[in-house]
Scaffold this motif. Sequence first.
Motif, PDB file in Angstrom:
ATOM      1  N   LEU A  63     -28.545   8.663  26.041  1.00 54.14           N
ATOM      2  CA  LEU A  63     -28.403   9.793  26.305  1.00 54.14           C
ATOM      3  C   LEU A  63     -27.781  10.441  25.857  1.00 54.14           C
ATOM      4  CD1 LEU A  63     -28.617  11.755  28.538  1.00 54.14           C
ATOM      5  CD2 LEU A  63     -26.113  12.064  29.683  1.00 54.14           C
ATOM      6  N   VAL A  64     -26.844  10.156  24.774  1.00 55.59           N
ATOM      7  CA  VAL A  64     -25.797  11.121  23.765  1.00 55.59           C
ATOM      8  C   VAL A  64     -27.162  11.273  22.951  1.00 55.59           C
ATOM      9  CG1 VAL A  64     -24.432  10.657  22.418  1.00 55.59           C
ATOM     10  CG2 VAL A  64     -23.696  10.595  24.562  1.00 55.59           C
ATOM     11  N   VAL A  65     -27.882  10.058  22.147  1.00 56.46           N
ATOM     12  CA  VAL A  65     -28.586   9.565  21.069  1.00 56.46           C
ATOM     13  C   VAL A  65     -30.054  10.581  21.276  1.00 56.46           C
ATOM     14  CG1 VAL A  65     -30.419   8.380  19.995  1.00 56.46           C
ATOM     15  CG2 VAL A  65     -28.226   7.489  20.498  1.00 56.46           C
ATOM     16  N   ALA A  66     -30.452  11.027  22.315  1.00 60.08           N
ATOM     17  CA  ALA A  66     -31.597  11.410  22.669  1.00 60.08           C
ATOM     18  C   ALA A  66     -31.023  12.543  22.821  1.00 60.08           C
ATOM     19  CB  ALA A  66     -31.976  11.441  24.494  1.00 60.08           C
ATOM     20  N   GLY A  67     -30.180  13.539  23.076  1.00 63.23           N
ATOM     21  CA  GLY A  67     -29.732  14.860  23.071  1.00 63.23           C
ATOM     22  C   GLY A  67     -28.905  15.287  21.469  1.00 63.23           C
ATOM     23  N   PHE A  68     -28.925  14.041  21.065  1.00 66.92           N
ATOM     24  CA  PHE A  68     -28.598  14.443  19.487  1.00 66.92           C
ATOM     25  C   PHE A  68     -30.241  14.505  18.783  1.00 66.92           C
ATOM     26  CE2 PHE A  68     -28.671  12.831  15.141  1.00 66.92           C
ATOM     27  CZ  PHE A  68     -27.769  13.684  14.310  1.00 66.92           C
TER      28      PHE A  68
END
Length: 85
Positions: A63-68
């Motif tokens: 989730l964090v990588v996709a948001g970035f």
Amino acid sequence: MITLSLILLGAVIVGGLVAVLRGPTPLDRLLALDFLSLPMAAILVVWGTIHPESHARDIALILVVAGFVGVVIAAPRLARRKGQP
């Protein structure tokens, strides 16, 4: 203590949703959406701590990588569009 942290993270998410809805520009809304990925990931990490057999920590990382990646791709396009009439 875990319940309190989940309640506080939920309040942060509500504040982030308000920022998404009230953002004056699309770029502000994009950054607010990016901000929302962090408390959501934190909730998943807390869930993964409570239930170690779940894949919640892996999902939080994705989730964090996709948001970035989403912000890196979308922000320049929104910034360019802002300069156009």
